[in-house]
Write an enzyme that holds these catalytic residues in place. Structure first.
Site, short mmCIF file in Angstrom:
data_model
loop_
_atom_site.label_atom_id
_atom_site.label_comp_id
_atom_site.label_asym_id
_atom_site.label_seq_id
_atom_site.Cartn_x
_atom_site.Cartn_y
_atom_site.Cartn_z
N CYS A 2 0.87 -1.00 0.10
CA CYS A 2 0.12 -0.64 0.07
C CYS A 2 1.07 1.05 -0.21
O CYS A 2 1.70 1.17 0.97
CB CYS A 2 -0.90 -0.15 0.98
SG CYS A 2 -2.11 -1.08 1.37
N ARG A 27 6.05 -0.11 -3.89
CA ARG A 27 6.13 -1.40 -2.51
C ARG A 27 5.01 -2.42 -3.28
O ARG A 27 4.70 -3.57 -2.11
CB ARG A 27 4.63 -0.60 -2.46
CG ARG A 27 6.55 0.88 -1.72
CD ARG A 27 5.36 1.84 -1.14
NE ARG A 27 4.98 1.48 -0.04
CZ ARG A 27 5.31 2.02 1.73
NH1 ARG A 27 6.93 2.45 1.66
NH2 ARG A 27 5.00 1.61 2.61
N TRP A 75 -3.07 -3.00 -1.71
CA TRP A 75 -2.51 -4.91 -1.35
C TRP A 75 -3.41 -4.56 -1.06
O TRP A 75 -3.34 -4.42 0.53
CB TRP A 75 -1.27 -4.34 -1.58
CG TRP A 75 -0.15 -5.89 -1.55
CD1 TRP A 75 0.49 -6.02 -2.75
CD2 TRP A 75 -0.31 -6.52 -0.28
NE1 TRP A 75 0.57 -7.43 -2.26
CE2 TRP A 75 0.52 -8.41 -1.64
CE3 TRP A 75 -0.70 -7.22 1.20
CZ2 TRP A 75 0.31 -9.05 -0.18
CZ3 TRP A 75 -0.85 -7.74 1.72
CH2 TRP A 75 0.28 -9.01 1.38
N ASN A 99 -3.60 2.84 5.44
CA ASN A 99 -2.43 2.02 4.46
C ASN A 99 -1.71 0.67 6.10
O ASN A 99 -1.90 1.42 6.81
CB ASN A 99 -0.50 2.37 4.40
CG ASN A 99 0.59 1.61 4.17
OD1 ASN A 99 0.01 -0.25 4.19
ND2 ASN A 99 1.50 1.57 4.37
N GLY A 100 -2.16 -0.61 5.76
CA GLY A 100 -2.07 -1.71 7.88
C GLY A 100 -3.23 -2.00 7.65
O GLY A 100 -3.91 -2.22 6.48
N GLU A 466 18.86 -18.53 -0.37
CA GLU A 466 18.60 -17.38 -1.07
C GLU A 466 18.25 -17.50 -2.59
O GLU A 466 17.74 -16.42 -3.17
CB GLU A 466 19.78 -16.06 -0.49
CG GLU A 466 19.34 -14.97 -1.12
CD GLU A 466 18.16 -14.52 -1.50
OE1 GLU A 466 17.41 -14.79 -0.67
OE2 GLU A 466 17.59 -12.72 -1.59
N LYS A 470 14.78 -15.98 -4.65
CA LYS A 470 15.09 -15.32 -6.03
C LYS A 470 14.78 -15.30 -7.16
O LYS A 470 14.14 -15.08 -7.70
CB LYS A 470 16.85 -14.70 -5.96
CG LYS A 470 17.46 -13.68 -6.63
CD LYS A 470 16.71 -12.77 -5.54
CE LYS A 470 15.86 -13.22 -4.13
NZ LYS A 470 16.09 -11.59 -3.26
N GLU A 473 10.72 -16.31 -7.05
CA GLU A 473 9.97 -14.87 -6.87
C GLU A 473 9.87 -13.87 -8.23
O GLU A 473 8.62 -13.81 -8.71
CB GLU A 473 9.74 -14.91 -5.81
CG GLU A 473 11.45 -13.30 -5.60
CD GLU A 473 11.83 -12.98 -4.39
OE1 GLU A 473 10.99 -12.42 -3.70
OE2 GLU A 473 12.83 -12.61 -4.39
N HIS A 489 16.49 -38.17 1.74
CA HIS A 489 14.74 -38.59 3.21
C HIS A 489 13.94 -38.68 2.39
O HIS A 489 13.30 -38.01 2.88
CB HIS A 489 15.21 -37.74 4.49
CG HIS A 489 16.51 -38.31 4.88
ND1 HIS A 489 17.01 -39.72 5.48
CD2 HIS A 489 18.27 -37.44 5.05
CE1 HIS A 489 17.89 -39.36 6.15
NE2 HIS A 489 18.65 -38.70 5.87
N LYS A 584 7.19 -4.84 -1.38
CA LYS A 584 7.94 -4.73 -1.45
C LYS A 584 8.66 -4.22 0.50
O LYS A 584 9.47 -4.68 0.85
CB LYS A 584 8.70 -2.98 -1.87
CG LYS A 584 9.97 -3.17 -1.81
CD LYS A 584 11.50 -3.64 -2.25
CE LYS A 584 12.50 -3.70 -1.98
NZ LYS A 584 13.26 -4.71 -2.20
C1 F6R Z 1 13.44 -10.98 -0.65
C2 F6R Z 1 12.56 -10.29 -0.24
C3 F6R Z 1 12.27 -10.57 0.72
C4 F6R Z 1 12.52 -9.28 1.95
C5 F6R Z 1 11.63 -8.90 3.82
C6 F6R Z 1 12.17 -8.35 4.12
O1 F6R Z 1 12.90 -10.64 -2.45
O2 F6R Z 1 12.75 -8.51 -1.30
O3 F6R Z 1 12.29 -11.64 0.96
O4 F6R Z 1 13.42 -9.97 2.25
O5 F6R Z 1 10.42 -9.18 3.14
O6 F6R Z 1 12.24 -7.41 4.19
P1 F6R Z 1 13.51 -6.16 5.27
O7 F6R Z 1 14.22 -5.85 5.07
O8 F6R Z 1 12.81 -4.87 3.79
O9 F6R Z 1 12.30 -6.41 6.22
#
Ligand code: F6R
Length: 589
Positions: A2, A27, A75, A99-100, A466, A470, A473, A489, A584
């Site tokens: 949001c 975001r 969102w 937002n929230g 990671e 990546k 997503e 297993h 984001k």
């Molecule tokens: C994945 C990604 C998320 C953030 C997570 C934490 O690419 O960006 O998994 O790492 O949402 O976000 P922050 O670091 O802003 O607390």
């Protein structure tokens, strides 16, 4: 997650709002809307989908002349992403964006329904709007104060009242700033939304209500005026541009060597500037998503190199678990945005127990940066692509450097070799990124697969986590990361002929074991792609990165996986910078 923009000034209001919303697209959102206001009334336009769709709709309308308005990217939480649920919402004299999440929305709705209020949407936001309207008897600040004293949950509100020509805003646990331009004022979820107009801003604290009128702005808390410091944003307008790259994700990967250099430099010049973690008997590293995976690398290094007991947990679990703090403990919060709701809650939990907190954080004015006891800032600059790349690399680098310092303090690390590796790391990373062509070749081999595995052990497993996140997503290919020894297993039954399996081998102490596990999948038909710090000449594809100390290795391997994920997503035509359903900064739990 949001986004809010509000504007009062002499520019074309709809243009400022739309441009602000575009800057907040990163975001994450699924619908958007604007409200414009003049003496005659409020005009609201909403749309599902992209800002471009909203813009098209706006172009078709003959809009009112005005000097103020509020806008929102939504969102979806309460109620699906449709036009009725999109913001702004109006109830009586009040129009509002939010937002929230309002946790007691159903109780408030029940109370208001009994009072005869009718609701059109399924949102908690409309409930807040109705509550302010219910308490509004000619004094907006009083009505807002009364409403927020009853609302439980998180919110940033920008509000219009049809009786006056002001914008009101207030927040709790969701970010909101007041932007101060020349003869114009803004409210926004973050500075990116308004940086094209002003770099001067005020961070609103919880419970502070800002009133923006023709005479300027007033901030009050509980009826009393509050003096706030005007801050200057340190982001450049270029940070918001792709600077010739097709996507922010690629731009941000390519920025990694520079931001790494900027982040490490002050500490490499004077290690006394860095906190000494060896003072603590136990460390808890708490974060979400990629930041959690960065924390996993920190855990391995702190335990193995510095002999410190470490718990590493995802914030959404940690915040609700029984945690026994019976030793001298430090809780490290890792967060790019500093606004992740679960990480904030974990931090507050530790603080309420009197435990020291340290944030490894990118956004300087964020809640985590402001509320934690100590901070280590990474200098990533704005990260616009939803999938983190450069911030993750810096999180890993900083926690690794702290582990090194702790090991030195405990007499477990001597000499300058590791420090030399840290010093050379930005240059070596640049060399790795120069090999984008090799990543593209691998992407071309795997882009049409349905399932992909990543296997490794210890730190290499954290790297796999990671790499797998990546890839899935941004490309929407199903992938999983497994501890290499755990595969047989159960999961090995999924390995089929031609299935890509990434094997990560950098840990010299465990390399033979990982190689045996890779052989097991290879003999079952998997196409093996090895990323290692040695040449093995054994597998379908291999990418070799420079061999450095264990403290630095992750920083050289993960960028290869980031580039592969990027190239795969690009070939598949995905919306790389804004993957579907993702946000984001995850400001709700
Ligand atoms: C994945 C990604 C998320 C953030 C997570 C934490 O690419 O960006 O998994 O790492 O949402 O976000 P922050 O670091 O802003 O607390």
């Amino acid at each position: 997650m949001c986004g809010i923009v509000g504007y009062k000034g002499n520019k074309e209001v709809k243009d400022v709002l739309i441009e602000g919303l575009k800057s907040l697209e990163y975001r994450g959102y699924d619908s958007a809307g604007i409200a414009l206001k003049n003496e005659q009334g409020v005009e609201i336009i909403k749309s599902v989908g992209k800002i471009a769709d909203l813009e098209k709709k706006i172009k078709k309308e003959k809009l009112i002349d005005c000097d103020m308005g509020i806008a929102h990217t939504r969102w979806a939480t309460h109620g699906g992403p449709n036009e009725v649920n999109a913001h702004p919402h109006t109830c009586g004299k009040i129009t509002l964006v939010h937002n929230g999440i309002i946790e007691n929305a159903s109780d408030i709705k029940e109370m208001l329904t009994k009072e005869g209020v009718k609701f059109k949407s399924e949102t908690d936001t409309e409930v807040a709007c109705a509550l302010i309207n219910y308490y509004y008897k000619g004094d907006m600040v009083k009505a807002i104060n009364k409403a927020i004293s009853e609302i439980i949950g998180s919110y940033a509100f920008a509000i219009l009242c049809s009786d006056d020509d002001e914008i009101y805003a207030v927040r709790k646990d969701s970010p909101l700033i007041l932007g101060i331009g020349e003869d114009e004022l803004f409210v926004a979820s973050d500075i990116a939304a308004i940086i094209n107009y002003t770099d001067q801003y005020i961070l609103l604290d919880e419970g502070e209500i800002v009133e923006i009128s023709n005479d300027g702005y007033v901030i009050t808390k509980n009826g009393r005026n509050v003096d706030k410091k005007v801050l200057k944003a340190d982001i450049s307008k270029e940070a918001k541009d792709k600077c010739g790259y097709d996507h922010f994700m690629l731009k941000e990967i390519m920025e990694e060597p520079t931001v790494l250099q900027n982040t490490l430099k002050p500490y490499l010049e004077d290690m006394n500037k860095l906190i000494d973690l060896s003072e603590y008997e136990e460390i808890h590293i708490v974060a979400c998503g990629s930041a959690y995976y960065a924390g996993m690398i920190g855990k391995s290094l702190l335990e193995e190199k510095a002999g410190i007991r470490v718990v590493c947990d995802v914030a959404s679990e940690y915040r609700y678990k029984k945690i026994i703090y019976d030793r001298k403990t430090l809780v490290i919060l890792i967060s790019q945005s500093g606004e992740t709701a679960d990480t904030i809650a974990a931090m507050r939990k530790a603080k309420s127990e009197g435990v020291d907190t340290l944030a490894i954080v990118n956004v300087k004015g964020s809640t985590i940066a402001r509320e934690s006891d100590k901070q280590v800032f990474i200098e990533a600059g704005p990260e616009i692509a939803v999938a983190t790349t450069k911030a993750y690399i810096l999180q890993v680098a900083m926690i690794s450097l702290m582990a090194y310092k702790a090991a030195v303090s405990k007499g477990l690390e001597k000499g300058r070799e590791v420090l030399k590796d840290f010093e050379l790391l930005p240059r070596m990373l640049k060399e790795v990124l120069d090999r984008r062509e090799e990543c593209l070749k691998i992407a071309n081999k795997i882009y049409n697969k349905e399932d992909i595995f990543f296997i490794g052990r210890k730190i290499d497993y954290s790297i796999c986590m990671e790499g797998s996140l990546k890839l899935k997503e941004v490309s929407y290919i199903h992938s999983e990361a497994y501890q290499a020894g755990e595969l047989k297993h159960g999961t090995i039954s999924l390995i089929e002929k031609g299935m890509p399996v990434f094997g990560i081998i950098t840990d010299k102490d465990i390399r033979e074991k990982t190689i045996s596990n890779i052989e097991e999948v290879k003999s079952r038909g998997a196409k093996v792609i090895v990323i290692s710090n040695e040449v093995l000449y054994k597998y379908d594809y291999e990418i070799t990165v420079p061999k450095v100390s264990d403290y630095c290795q992750g920083v050289l391997v993960v960028p290869v996986l980031q580039l592969i994920a990027y190239e795969v997503a690009k070939i598949r035509g995905c919306d790389i910078d804004k993957p579907k359903n993702l946000a984001k900064s995850v400001t709700v739990e």
